[in-house]
Design an enzyme around this catalytic site. Structure first.
Site, PDB file in Angstrom:
ATOM      1  N   GLY A 205       0.909  -1.218   0.046  1.00 44.97           N
ATOM      2  CA  GLY A 205      -0.147   0.209  -0.204  1.00 44.97           C
ATOM      3  C   GLY A 205       0.900   1.012  -0.025  1.00 44.97           C
TER       4      GLY A 205
ATOM      5  CG  LEU B 159       7.364   2.088  -3.650  1.00 42.67           C
ATOM      6  CD1 LEU B 159       8.828   1.557  -2.346  1.00 42.67           C
ATOM      7  CD2 LEU B 159       7.916   3.063  -4.696  1.00 42.67           C
TER       8      LEU B 159
ATOM      9  CB  SER C 114       2.772  -4.397  -3.182  1.00 40.26           C
ATOM     10  OG  SER C 114       1.319  -3.860  -1.840  1.00 40.26           O
ATOM     11  CB  SER C 115      -1.551  -4.610  -5.663  1.00 38.39           C
ATOM     12  OG  SER C 115      -1.219  -3.245  -6.529  1.00 38.39           O
TER      13      SER C 115
ATOM     14  CD  GLU D 146      -4.095  -3.730  -9.289  1.00 40.83           C
ATOM     15  OE1 GLU D 146      -3.487  -4.205  -9.720  1.00 40.83           O
ATOM     16  OE2 GLU D 146      -4.124  -2.689  -8.356  1.00 40.83           O
TER      17      GLU D 146
ATOM     18  CG  ASP E  75       1.056   0.195 -11.046  1.00 42.15           C
ATOM     19  OD1 ASP E  75       1.654   1.072 -11.666  1.00 42.15           O
ATOM     20  OD2 ASP E  75       0.518  -0.171 -10.088  1.00 42.15           O
TER      21      ASP E  75
ATOM     22  CE1 TYR F 243      -5.113   6.012 -10.531  1.00 41.85           C
ATOM     23  CE2 TYR F 243      -7.031   5.261 -11.104  1.00 41.85           C
ATOM     24  CZ  TYR F 243      -5.903   5.336 -11.216  1.00 41.85           C
ATOM     25  OH  TYR F 243      -5.452   4.767 -12.190  1.00 41.85           O
TER      26      TYR F 243
HETATM   27  P1  ADP Z   1       0.514  -0.978  -3.491  1.00 40.73           P
HETATM   28  O1  ADP Z   1       0.135  -1.776  -5.407  1.00 40.73           O
HETATM   29  O2  ADP Z   1       0.669   0.533  -3.694  1.00 40.73           O
HETATM   30  O3  ADP Z   1       0.729  -1.883  -2.627  1.00 40.73           O
HETATM   31  P2  ADP Z   1      -2.841  -1.519  -3.254  1.00 40.73           P
HETATM   32  O4  ADP Z   1      -2.935  -0.974  -2.122  1.00 40.73           O
HETATM   33  O5  ADP Z   1      -2.480  -1.421  -5.157  1.00 40.73           O
HETATM   34  O6  ADP Z   1      -0.833  -0.482  -2.599  1.00 40.73           O
HETATM   35  O7  ADP Z   1      -1.928  -3.574  -3.139  1.00 40.73           O
HETATM   36  C1  ADP Z   1      -1.789  -3.432  -2.141  1.00 40.73           C
HETATM   37  C2  ADP Z   1      -2.501  -4.675  -1.576  1.00 40.73           C
HETATM   38  O8  ADP Z   1      -1.908  -6.341  -2.190  1.00 40.73           O
HETATM   39  C3  ADP Z   1      -1.875  -5.562   0.088  1.00 40.73           C
HETATM   40  O9  ADP Z   1      -3.290  -4.457   0.838  1.00 40.73           O
HETATM   41  C4  ADP Z   1      -3.191  -6.411  -0.132  1.00 40.73           C
HETATM   42  O10 ADP Z   1      -4.121  -6.473  -0.324  1.00 40.73           O
HETATM   43  C5  ADP Z   1      -2.148  -7.134  -1.521  1.00 40.73           C
HETATM   44  N1  ADP Z   1      -0.487  -7.123  -1.024  1.00 40.73           N
HETATM   45  C6  ADP Z   1       0.346  -7.574  -1.775  1.00 40.73           C
HETATM   46  N2  ADP Z   1       1.491  -7.925  -1.715  1.00 40.73           N
HETATM   47  C7  ADP Z   1       0.805  -8.713  -0.600  1.00 40.73           C
HETATM   48  C8  ADP Z   1       1.546 -10.093   0.535  1.00 40.73           C
HETATM   49  N3  ADP Z   1       2.638 -10.627  -0.085  1.00 40.73           N
HETATM   50  N4  ADP Z   1       0.550 -10.251   0.631  1.00 40.73           N
HETATM   51  C9  ADP Z   1      -0.854 -10.386   0.952  1.00 40.73           C
HETATM   52  N5  ADP Z   1      -1.542  -9.792   0.401  1.00 40.73           N
HETATM   53  C10 ADP Z   1      -0.539  -8.765  -0.525  1.00 40.73           C
HETATM   54 MG    MG Z   2      -1.449  -0.815  -6.281  1.00 43.59          MG
END
Ligand code: ADP
Ligand code: MG
Length: 397
Positions: A125, A128, A130-131, A163, A175, A224
């Site tokens: 979140g 960067l 992570s999603s 997504e 992304d 957004y």
């Molecule tokens: P960003 O993509 O900027 O990090 P997002 O809100 O788009 O933020 O995505 C973050 C979400 O992705 C987390 O809240 C979770 O639901 C999911 N996520 C990402 N990596 C993991 C992980 N390793 N384990 C569980 N959930 C994850």
């Molecule tokens: Mg994201």
């Protein structure tokens, strides 16, 4: 934790849960943008870069339709059946995994189930991505495990669809594309209309630093979508004044000056930022190739100013971080990262001073905001792929 320790840890967790060793390891990196905030959904240009923080999935195929996966970051397990994918209320993060499986099946591919353990070093979140790292690691895993004839760009498009349509986040392609296509040592100049990119090497005279404000993101979920809608309204109005415009990408900076007066002030501000940010993304390519630090500093300062004044995506913590970055030794350039409204910022610094820079920013930002930031160097890593066992288990071990 180094790569070998990380792999040993995941293997041990896998064995403890499923009573066997994983047979397939997929990974996919997060990313940071070096120019081009909000330009991707305007079919524009983005200077983007993978980072050496990534999601890993250790997996073992199953002979049935069940997928079980455990997230070591959250300490939670999820389960779904390929033939009956629904939203998970208990573990919403599972939707990023099941969503990718769902779109692949909707595209006509037959998948098999798997057991998996997931771990990411991309902050969750923080902007960067992570999603996308999670989606692309899943996509790469399924592509290899089920022998799907899909290239990186197609996988990225399918992950974006997951997504958008299943998770329900209206993100652009930036992304997933970066996570899928990125290369070690290079940034990418992405053309979000053509879905193509060229590699832009990052000079060894530049260190990219992520400066995470650790501020609670204030993005309520509506900003957004609101910005997107404002850009779309701008395009509709400009279309009445000019032929051949189907996205803000088609409008140059000078041409925009002639249309701006015909737009409501807020719409004009939003559109001006995108039009100028597109031009800056193209200018960044040249400045990076030439290693022109003065130019990089000007372009990033203009991007940050536009983000605050025209696109209005800045929050106080970002201004405090910007002030700390600008005052720190080694600073070359600084701007917002990701969608804004908190989260991470990014700086370019002289490599020899990166440790001092981090220390200084840490102190000054803490003094001004009361928050404990995370400041760290990042380098462009390979896009989503399978982990090479020799890469993390030295051959002689
Ligand atoms: P960003 O993509 O900027 O990090 P997002 O809100 O788009 O933020 O995505 C973050 C979400 O992705 C987390 O809240 C979770 O639901 C999911 N996520 C990402 N990596 C993991 C992980 N390793 N384990 C569980 N959930 C994850
Ligand atoms: Mg994201």
């Amino acid at each position: 934790m180094d790569r070998v320790e990380r792999r040993n840890w995941l293997a041990a967790e896998f064995e403890a849960r499923y009573g066997a060793q994983p047979t397939l390891w997929a990974r996919a990196p997060g990313r940071v943008d070096l120019m081009g905030s909000h330009t991707d959904y305007n079919e524009g240009w983005i200077l983007t870069m993978t980072i050496d923080r990534d999601a890993w999935i250790a997996a073992r195929p199953r002979s049935d339709e069940v997928v079980q996966i455990h997230s070591l970051n959250l300490g939670e397990s999820g389960r779904f059946v390929l033939g009956a994918i629904e939203h998970s209320r208990q573990t919403p993060w599972l939707d990023y995994v099941s969503g990718v499986a769902k779109v692949l099946q909707e595209a006509g591919f037959t998948l098999c189930g798997f057991d998996g353990v997931l771990h990411t070093t991309v902050p969750l979140g923080g902007g960067l991505s992570s999603s996308a790292a999670l989606e692309m690691a899943t996509a790469r895993l399924l592509e290899r495990m089920c022998r799907l004839p899909l290239d990186s760009v197609t996988l990225a498009r399918l992950a974006q669809r997951a997504e958008n349509e299943f998770v329900g986040v209206g993100c652009g392609i930036l992304d997933q594309y970066t996570s899928a296509v990125g290369r070690a040592g290079c940034a990418l100049l992405l053309d979000a209309r053509q879905l193509s990119s060229r590699d832009v090497p990052i000079s060894s005279g530049l260190q990219v630093m992520v400066c995470d404000t650790r501020a609670q993101r204030t993005l309520s979920g509506t900003e957004y979508a609101e910005r997107r809608a404002q850009c779309e309204e701008g395009v509709r109005r400009i279309q009445r004044m000019a032929a051949g415009v189907s996205a803000l990408r088609d409008v140059g900076v000078e041409a925009f000056d002639t249309y701006a007066a015909g737009l409501p002030p807020v719409i004009a501000r939003r559109c001006r930022f995108i039009v100028e940010e597109n031009a800056r993304a193209l200018a960044m390519e040249t400045a990076l190739r030439q290693g022109d630090c003065a130019r990089l500093g000007q372009l990033w300062a203009a991007s940050y100013a536009g983000a605050c004044e025209l696109y209005e995506l800045c929050v106080p913590a970002m201004a405090q971080m910007m002030a700390a970055m600008r005052a720190a030794p080694g600073f070359i350039a600084g701007r917002q990262a990701g969608a804004g409204f908190g989260g991470c910022m990014v700086a370019l610094v002289h490599p020899a001073e990166s440790a001092l820079f981090a220390q200084h920013v840490q102190q000054q930002y803490h003094q001004s905001s009361g928050l404990h930031p995370a400041i760290y160097a990042v380098s462009p890593a390979p896009g989503a792929n399978l982990l090479d066992p020799h890469d993390v288990f030295p051959v002689d071990s």
